[in-house]
Design an enzyme around this catalytic site. Structure first.
Site, PDB file in Angstrom:
ATOM      1  N   SER A  42       3.681  -2.206  10.246  1.00 37.83           N
ATOM      2  CA  SER A  42       5.135  -2.254  10.418  1.00 37.83           C
ATOM      3  C   SER A  42       5.757  -3.589   9.997  1.00 37.83           C
ATOM      4  O   SER A  42       6.723  -4.051  10.608  1.00 37.83           O
ATOM      5  CB  SER A  42       5.532  -1.897  11.854  1.00 37.83           C
ATOM      6  OG  SER A  42       5.123  -0.573  12.160  1.00 37.83           O
ATOM      7  N   GLY A  84       2.790   2.221  10.824  1.00 39.27           N
ATOM      8  CA  GLY A  84       3.736   3.329  10.693  1.00 39.27           C
ATOM      9  C   GLY A  84       4.472   3.666  11.979  1.00 39.27           C
ATOM     10  O   GLY A  84       5.090   4.713  12.092  1.00 39.27           O
ATOM     11  N   HIS A  99      -9.518   1.037   5.124  1.00 40.77           N
ATOM     12  CA  HIS A  99      -8.226   1.234   5.792  1.00 40.77           C
ATOM     13  C   HIS A  99      -8.441   2.165   6.985  1.00 40.77           C
ATOM     14  O   HIS A  99      -9.252   3.090   6.921  1.00 40.77           O
ATOM     15  CB  HIS A  99      -7.202   1.822   4.812  1.00 40.77           C
ATOM     16  CG  HIS A  99      -5.810   1.794   5.361  1.00 40.77           C
ATOM     17  ND1 HIS A  99      -5.372   2.707   6.300  1.00 40.77           N
ATOM     18  CD2 HIS A  99      -4.782   0.939   5.146  1.00 40.77           C
ATOM     19  CE1 HIS A  99      -4.119   2.408   6.624  1.00 40.77           C
ATOM     20  NE2 HIS A  99      -3.738   1.335   5.952  1.00 40.77           N
ATOM     21  N   ASN A 106       0.873  -1.179   0.000  1.00 40.56           N
ATOM     22  CA  ASN A 106       0.000   0.000   0.000  1.00 40.56           C
ATOM     23  C   ASN A 106       0.907   1.224   0.000  1.00 40.56           C
ATOM     24  O   ASN A 106       1.498   1.552   1.023  1.00 40.56           O
ATOM     25  CB  ASN A 106      -0.899  -0.037   1.243  1.00 40.56           C
ATOM     26  CG  ASN A 106      -1.731   1.223   1.391  1.00 40.56           C
ATOM     27  OD1 ASN A 106      -1.764   2.074   0.491  1.00 40.56           O
ATOM     28  ND2 ASN A 106      -2.403   1.349   2.517  1.00 40.56           N
ATOM     29  N   TRP A 107       0.986   1.867  -1.154  1.00 42.82           N
ATOM     30  CA  TRP A 107       1.914   3.009  -1.255  1.00 42.82           C
ATOM     31  C   TRP A 107       1.416   4.241  -0.514  1.00 42.82           C
ATOM     32  O   TRP A 107       2.145   5.193  -0.328  1.00 42.82           O
ATOM     33  CB  TRP A 107       2.134   3.367  -2.735  1.00 42.82           C
ATOM     34  CG  TRP A 107       2.873   2.345  -3.537  1.00 42.82           C
ATOM     35  CD1 TRP A 107       3.344   1.135  -3.106  1.00 42.82           C
ATOM     36  CD2 TRP A 107       3.240   2.454  -4.918  1.00 42.82           C
ATOM     37  NE1 TRP A 107       3.975   0.481  -4.133  1.00 42.82           N
ATOM     38  CE2 TRP A 107       3.924   1.263  -5.257  1.00 42.82           C
ATOM     39  CE3 TRP A 107       3.048   3.416  -5.903  1.00 42.82           C
ATOM     40  CZ2 TRP A 107       4.424   1.027  -6.544  1.00 42.82           C
ATOM     41  CZ3 TRP A 107       3.540   3.190  -7.177  1.00 42.82           C
ATOM     42  CH2 TRP A 107       4.229   2.005  -7.499  1.00 42.82           C
ATOM     43  N   LYS A 108       0.138   4.230  -0.127  1.00 44.80           N
ATOM     44  CA  LYS A 108      -0.473   5.410   0.505  1.00 44.80           C
ATOM     45  C   LYS A 108      -0.230   6.636  -0.383  1.00 44.80           C
ATOM     46  O   LYS A 108      -0.155   6.484  -1.599  1.00 44.80           O
ATOM     47  CB  LYS A 108       0.035   5.576   1.947  1.00 44.80           C
ATOM     48  CG  LYS A 108      -0.137   4.279   2.748  1.00 44.80           C
ATOM     49  CD  LYS A 108       0.015   4.449   4.217  1.00 44.80           C
ATOM     50  CE  LYS A 108      -0.181   3.107   4.911  1.00 44.80           C
ATOM     51  NZ  LYS A 108      -0.112   3.190   6.359  1.00 44.80           N
ATOM     52  N   GLU A 136      -5.075  -5.007  10.578  1.00 42.38           N
ATOM     53  CA  GLU A 136      -4.061  -3.978  10.768  1.00 42.38           C
ATOM     54  C   GLU A 136      -4.328  -3.254  12.087  1.00 42.38           C
ATOM     55  O   GLU A 136      -5.137  -2.324  12.131  1.00 42.38           O
ATOM     56  CB  GLU A 136      -4.116  -2.963   9.625  1.00 42.38           C
ATOM     57  CG  GLU A 136      -3.789  -3.544   8.262  1.00 42.38           C
ATOM     58  CD  GLU A 136      -3.249  -2.478   7.305  1.00 42.38           C
ATOM     59  OE1 GLU A 136      -2.235  -2.752   6.661  1.00 42.38           O
ATOM     60  OE2 GLU A 136      -3.819  -1.383   7.234  1.00 42.38           O
ATOM     61  N   GLU A 171      -6.854   4.555   8.043  1.00 41.68           N
ATOM     62  CA  GLU A 171      -6.651   5.986   7.745  1.00 41.68           C
ATOM     63  C   GLU A 171      -7.895   6.578   7.095  1.00 41.68           C
ATOM     64  O   GLU A 171      -8.192   7.760   7.271  1.00 41.68           O
ATOM     65  CB  GLU A 171      -5.397   6.150   6.868  1.00 41.68           C
ATOM     66  CG  GLU A 171      -4.131   5.902   7.690  1.00 41.68           C
ATOM     67  CD  GLU A 171      -2.950   5.348   6.926  1.00 41.68           C
ATOM     68  OE1 GLU A 171      -2.965   5.394   5.676  1.00 41.68           O
ATOM     69  OE2 GLU A 171      -2.005   4.863   7.575  1.00 41.68           O
ATOM     70  N   GLY A 191       2.995  -1.182   4.255  1.00 44.88           N
ATOM     71  CA  GLY A 191       2.989   0.241   3.947  1.00 44.88           C
ATOM     72  C   GLY A 191       4.385   0.725   3.599  1.00 44.88           C
ATOM     73  O   GLY A 191       4.884   0.500   2.494  1.00 44.88           O
ATOM     74  N   GLY A 192       5.033   1.350   4.560  1.00 42.31           N
ATOM     75  CA  GLY A 192       6.341   1.984   4.338  1.00 42.31           C
ATOM     76  C   GLY A 192       7.358   1.107   3.621  1.00 42.31           C
ATOM     77  O   GLY A 192       8.033   1.564   2.679  1.00 42.31           O
TER      78      GLY A 192
HETATM   79  P1  13P Z   1       3.181   0.341   7.646  1.00 42.17           P
HETATM   80  O1  13P Z   1       3.695  -0.941   7.030  1.00 42.17           O
HETATM   81  O2  13P Z   1       3.903   1.560   7.138  1.00 42.17           O
HETATM   82  O3  13P Z   1       3.097   0.258   9.123  1.00 42.17           O
HETATM   83  O4  13P Z   1       1.673   0.521   7.112  1.00 42.17           O
HETATM   84  C1  13P Z   1       0.791  -0.522   7.224  1.00 42.17           C
HETATM   85  C2  13P Z   1      -0.423  -0.178   6.482  1.00 42.17           C
HETATM   86  O5  13P Z   1      -1.210   0.664   6.885  1.00 42.17           O
HETATM   87  C3  13P Z   1      -0.668  -0.880   5.197  1.00 42.17           C
HETATM   88  O6  13P Z   1      -1.946  -0.656   4.723  1.00 42.17           O
END
Ligand code: 13P
Length: 249
Positions: A211, A173, A96, A9-11, A167, A98, A232-233
């Site tokens: 993470s 994050g 998600h 997920n590149w966000k 999640e 967020e 994510g990251g």
């Molecule tokens: P991180 O891997 O950056 O913690 O993000 C997880 C995430 O929200 C994937 O959708």
């Protein structure tokens, strides 16, 4: 046995230039040895067409980070499930944390989004997860079950076609991953809930997200009810993402 899924997920990251660099490294890295799992990237909506073109002929699949709950019409700024399907998008993340936090998405809205994408032949990746306060209050099970229940209630037997992503909000994050025990415990609860809803619950992939990195992926993938990861990251760094993919046996 079902194939695991490693999804990035590149966000809200990327640029046309950066996407070319990241995907060429990724595609090149996967060209020599076929991955043991499905591999997916979910770029921002504005880059979906560019990424679709860059992924032509590669094993890497294309996903979206969100979708409209509406079918079509006067909904400025929205992207419909049919539009995603039109661009050969295979998966769409829905719910998600967020989106739930910053855009006020409710369980009912997330369930409707899942229905919209399923109707267009796209697989929803339904995110569930508790906040730190909810965990500390002993409500983690109850929260994830409530979030998944809305999707089950709304989509009935079609729920066997979804992917679920656990999640924990406190792990996103933050560099703080759930321990394998914490992840397995929640995944088992989600699996049991799916089993009560469909005869095909074993087909549903339950991903862990929060993470995930090259160092912790293998331990998570070894758990009986963890069927992959939503990253994510670490999905923005080709080498790290490739290591996570390689951690799938
Ligand atoms: P991180 O891997 O950056 O913690 O993000 C997880 C995430 O929200 C994937 O959708």
């Amino acid at each position: 046995m079902k194939k695991k899924l490693v999804a990035g997920n590149w966000k809200m990251h990327g640029s046309q230039l950066a996407n070319v660099d990241l995907l060429s490294e990724l595609v090149h890295g996967l060209a020599s040895t076929a991955p043991a799992c499905d591999v997916l990237v979910c770029p921002p909506a504005v880059y979906v067409a560019q990424v679709a073109a860059l992924l032509q002929g590669s094993v890497v699949q294309l996903g979206a980070q969100d979708v409209s709950a509406q079918e079509a019409g006067a909904f400025t700024g929205e992207v419909s499930a049919a539009m995603l399907a039109d661009l050969a998008v295979r998966y769409a993340i829905v719910g998600h944390s967020e989106r739930r936090k910053y855009h006020g998405e409710t369980d009912a809205l997330v369930a409707l989004k899942a229905q919209r994408v399923l109707a267009c032949g796209v697989t929803p990746i339904v995110c569930v997860g508790e906040t730190l306060e909810e965990r500390e209050a002993g409500h983690a099970f109850e929260v994830v079950k409530r979030q998944l229940a809305a999707v089950i209630h709304h989509n009935k037997h079609c729920v066997s076609e979804v992917v679920v992503a656990y999640e924990p909000v406190w792990a996103i994050g933050t560099g703080k991953t759930a321990t394998p025990e914490q992840a397995q415990e929640i995944h088992a609860v989600l699996r049991a809930q799916l089993q009560a809803a469909t005869a095909h619950a074993d087909r549903v992939r339950i991903l862990y997200g929060g993470s995930v990195n090259a160092a912790n992926a293998a331990a998570l993938f070894a758990l009986p009810d963890v069927d992959g990861a939503l990253v994510g990251g670490a999905s923005l760094k080709a080498a790290e993402f490739l290591s996570i993919v390689a951690a799938v046996q």
